[in-house]
Design a protein around this motif. Structure first.
Motif: not given
Lengths: 390, 155, 104
Positions: A102-106, A341-365
C-alpha cells in the motif's frame, strides 16, 4: 475466447480458452480459472445464489459495526460500490495494502513513472527490490522487463536489458540475475545499508554494497530504468520510506522510475480510490477516521469478506478474530477461510476474469476486463447489498 | 531424468555378460540411450530382483517419454512464467510480434507453449538442438530458475 | 540409538514468500543446506517452528532458494499462523525436529 487474467497485477490480456484448455496463462492464472468453486450456503446449508445474497442483505443489515475486507481482487466498479455501502452503513473498509504494498503504491502515485509497455519498449535496468516476480507476478519478466524484444530493445535480455535483484535470500528471480552476464544479485541484510550504498556511490564513494557501482554504470546507458518494489522492500525499510524516497530523488537524473510490484490484481485501484475518498488505506466510516487492520478486525461485529482469504493472507492474531463474528464470504473459489470459519453466508460469484468492468494494473494503467454480464458478479452482490434487494 | 549410475545401482551388478555387454555399467548406459532393452538382462527377471526391476521400469518410462519429445518438462516444477518461450531463438525469429515481445505465442506449431498453467512441448522438430543443422542451444533450460526443463542428452 | 539432534532447538530467520509450487494444504517449508546439516534433517524430513505459543510442523525441503536465510515459508495459512503483525514477511522462530507435518 480471449480474456484478461485477474490472478495477479500483470492483468495479462492474451489468455485464450479454447477446447477446454487454457493457453498462455501462468500456473496462478490457471489455478484461478480452474480452481474448485465455492458453493452458495446459508448457515452451512447449500442454496442458490439469490437466497445467499438475500441472507447476506439481512445479516449485513443487522450489523452495528460492519467490516468490509478484501476488495483488492475485484474490479473498480465493485470497489466503488463497497465504499458507498461503507459510507451508508458506517462500516470499516480495508484491503491487504497495509500488509504489503500500500505505501509503495502511494509512493508511486505521487511520482511520475513509465507504464509497463513503455518500459518493455525502452527500459534497460530493472531492479526488483524485495520482490520475487517469478512467484508473485510470474509473467512480469517475460512480458514487460527482462526478456521482451520490443521497441528500442530488440536484443532482449542478451544485450538490451540489465537485471538487478535485491533480496534477503536467493529467490528464483535472483538466480536468473546471478547466472546472467547482464544481471546482478545483491543479497541484503538491511535495506537502509543499500540505500546508503547507492547514495555514496552517486558521490563516487564506496558503501557496504560495492555492487551498486555497476548498477549505476549500467543505468547511465539508458533513458529509462526502473525499481520494481515489492512487499519485501516495504517491510525491509522498517518505516524508512522517506530515505528510500530521497534516494529515488537522487536517482531521477539516471532516469530511474519507481513502479510497485504488488501482486493482488487490483490493489492499485483500491489504493487510488481510498486515497481519493478517505486519504488512508484502512478507514472507519463510523468514526470518520483512519484505523489499523487490527482495530478493523477487532471492532467489527459482522465481516463482509470480498474476494479474499484472510486466514491465508492476514496474520492469525488478527484474522482469527472473525471466528467470533458473523461472516459473509463472497469468493468465487474455495478458500481456507471458507473451510475453517463458520460463515453465516457464503456467496460464490462469477470469477472476476469474466465480470467485466476495469482493474488498475500495478503501473496505474486501467485495464478493461472481459465479459460484462453483471448477473452473479461481485458487482451484482455489492449492488444488492447497497440497494438491499436481490 | 535418471543417470546411468541410478540405473546401474538397480541392476544385478554381476557383470555376467548374458546381455551381450561386458559390464552392467555399460548395459546401464545403453538402456538409457535406448540401444538395449530391460528384457535383455536375464537375471533381473528372477524373483530376487523383482523390486529393482519394477523401479527400473518406472525409471525407463520417463526416459521413453523423453525420447518422444527430446526434452522433458517437469510440470511439477513449472510456474508457467514463459521465460523459456520468450527467450527461445526460434520463437523470436518466427513470432517477432508475439512470443518475442512476451505476448502469448501465436505461431503455428510452436516448440513450446503454456497450456493449463505449465509449459508443454508442442513441436520439437523446430528446436535448434534437433534436425540436420543442430546446435547446442540451452536457452530455454538456462532461463528456467526452477530447473523444470532438461534435455535427454543430459541423462 | 539416541538422537541428540532431536533435542536441539535454536532461533532461525524465517521469511514468508509467495511460492506457487509449495503452497497448499500440507505445511511445507524450504530450508537451507546449512540448517539441514545443523539440525540433522534430510530432504523430506520434518521440522517444527515455534513463535510465542504457536507451533507449526513442516515438511522440510532442502532448497537453494533458502540460501541467505534459514527457513522460507510459502505465504498461506501456515505462514499466517506464525506471522508477526509488525513484520509478516520476516521474523525469528525457534526450530526443532518433529514427527508429523501439519495439514489443514
Amino acid at each position: 475466447m480471449r480474456i484478461v487474467c485477474t490472478a495477479c497485477s500483470c492483468l495479462c490480456d492474451d489468455i485464450v480458452i479454447e477446447g477446454g484448455k487454457v493457453y498462455h496463462a501462468c500456473r496462478k492464472g490457471y489455478n484461478l480459472l480452474r480452481g474448485e468453486r465455492e458453493v452458495n450456503t446459508v448457515d452451512g446449508e447449500k442454496c442458490d445464489f439469490e437466497k445467499a445474497v438475500k441472507s447476506a442483505i439481512d445479516v449485513f443489515g443487522n450489523a452495528k459495526r460492519p467490516l468490509i475486507f478484501g476488495l483488492d481482487n475485484v474490479n473498480c466498479e465493485t470497489q466503488k460500490l463497497a465504499l458507498k455501502l461503507a459510507k451508508n452503513s458506517g462500516a470499516i473498509v480495508a484491503d491487504h495494502s497495509t500488509l504489503s504494498c500500500g505505501e509503495l503504491i502511494k509512493l508511486a502515485i505521487s511520482r511520475k513513472h513509465a507504464t509497463l509497455e513503455e518500459f518493455r519498449d525502452r527500459g534497460y535496468v530493472s531492479i526488483y527490490w524485495g520482490s520475487n516476480p517469478h512467484n508473485g507476478i510470474p509473467r512480469h519478466l517475460s512480458r514487460f522487463t527482462y526478456y521482451p524484444r520490443s521497441g528500442k530493445r530488440q536484443r532482449g535480455y542478451e544485450e538490451d536489458r540489465f537485471l538487478v535483484v535485491v533480496d534477503v535470500r536467493k529467490s528464483e528471480t535472483a538466480k536468473i540475475a546471478e547466472k546472467s552476464k547482464s544481471g546482478l544479485f545483491i543479497r541484503v541484510e538491511k535495506d537502509s545499508d543499500l540505500i546508503d550504498s547507492f547514495l555514496k556511490a552517486l558521490e563516487g564513494k564506496a558503501g557496504k554494497y560495492v555492487e551498486v557501482a555497476r548498477a549505476l554504470k549500467e543505468m547511465e546507458k539508458s533513458d529509462l530504468n526502473a525499481i520494481f518494489g515489492g512487499s519485501g522492500l516495504y517491510f525491509g525499510l522498517n518505516g524508512g520510506l522517506e530515505s528510500f524516497e530521497g534516494m529515488l530523488d537522487r536517482l531521477a537524473d539516471l532516469n530511474v522510475h519507481f513502479i510497485p510490484a504488488n501482486t493482488k490484481a487490483n490493489m492499485r485501484g483500491f489504493v487510488e480510490l481510498m486515497l481519493k475518498e478517505t486519504g488512508s488505506l484502512c478507514y472507519d466510516f463510523g468514526e470518520g477516521e483512519a484505523c489499523s487492520l487490527k482495530e478493523a478486525f477487532s471492532l467489527c461485529d459482522v465481516a463482509l469478506i470480498v474476494g479474499a482469504d484472510p486466514f491465508r493472507t492476514v496474520p492469525w492474531t488478527i484474522s482469527s478474530m472473525i471466528r467470533e463474528r458473523e461472516v459473509i464470504l463472497v469468493n468465487s473459489l474455495k478458500s481456507v477461510t471458507g473451510r475453517l470459519c463458520g460463515s453465516r453466508v457464503k456467496i460464490s460469484p462469477e470469477i472476476s476474469c469474466f465480470s467485466g468492468g476495469t482493474m488498475v494494473r500495478s503501473d496505474g494503467v486501467e485495464v478493461r476486463l472481459s465479459g460484462g454480464g453483471k448477473e452473479r458478479s461481485d458487482e451484482a452482490v455489492m449492488l444488492s447489498l447497497l440497494n438491499q434487494e436481490v | 531424468m535418471p543417470s546411468p549410475l541410478d540405473i546401474y545401482k538397480l541392476l544385478p551388478k554381476t557383470n555376467c555378460g548374458k546381455c551381450g555387454e561386458k559390464t552392467c555399467m555399460s548395459f546401464a548406459f545403453k538402456l538409457l540411450s535406448g540401444e538395449r532393452k530391460l528384457e535383455e538382462c536375464e537375471p533381473l527377471f528372477s524373483p530376487k530382483f523383482e523390486k529393482n526391476r519394477k523401479k527400473l521400469e518406472e525409471m525407463l518410462a520417463i526416459v521413453e517419454k523423453a525420447k518422444e519429445t527430446g526434452l522433458i518438462v517437469n510440470e511439477e516444477l513449472c510456474t508457467g512464467c514463459a521465460n523459456c518461450i520468450v527467450s527461445c531463438p526460434v520463437h523470436v525469429e518466427k513470432d517477432p510480434y508475439n512470443a518475442a515481445m512476451g505476448r502469448g505465442i501465436e505461431m503455428d506449431e510452436p516448440i513450446l507453449r503454456i497450456e493449463d498453467g505449465v509449459v508443454r512441448v508442442v513441436n520439437l522438430s523446430l528446436c535448434r538442438r534437433y534436425g540436420k543443422e543442430r546446435t547446442l542451444c540451452v536457452v530455454c533450460r538456462e532461463n528456467c530458475p526452477t530447473d523444470a526443463i532438461s534435455f535427454v542428452e543430459e541423462a | 540409538m539416541f538422537e541428540f539432534t532431536k533435542l536441539m532447538k535454536f532461533d532461525v530467520k524465517v521469511v514468508v514468500v509467495k511460492d506457487i509450487l509449495h503452497e497448499g494444504d500440507t505445511a511445507r517449508a524450504l530450508i537451507s543446506r546449512e540448517l539441514a546439516e545443523k539440525l540433522g534433517v534430510k530432504d523430506g524430513g520434518l521440522i517444527r517452528l515455534t513463535r510465542g505459543d504457536v507451533s507449526v510442523c513442516f515438511e522440510a525441503i532442502v532448497s537453494e532458494f533458502a540460501e541467505g536465510v534459514d527457513v522460507v515459508i510459502p505465504s498461506g495459512y501456515f505462514a499466517s499462523r506464525l506471522a508477526d503483525e509488525e513484520n509478516p514477511k520476516l521474523f525469528k522462530a525457534e526450530v526443532e525436529k518433529c514427527d508429523k507435518a501439519d495439514s489443514i
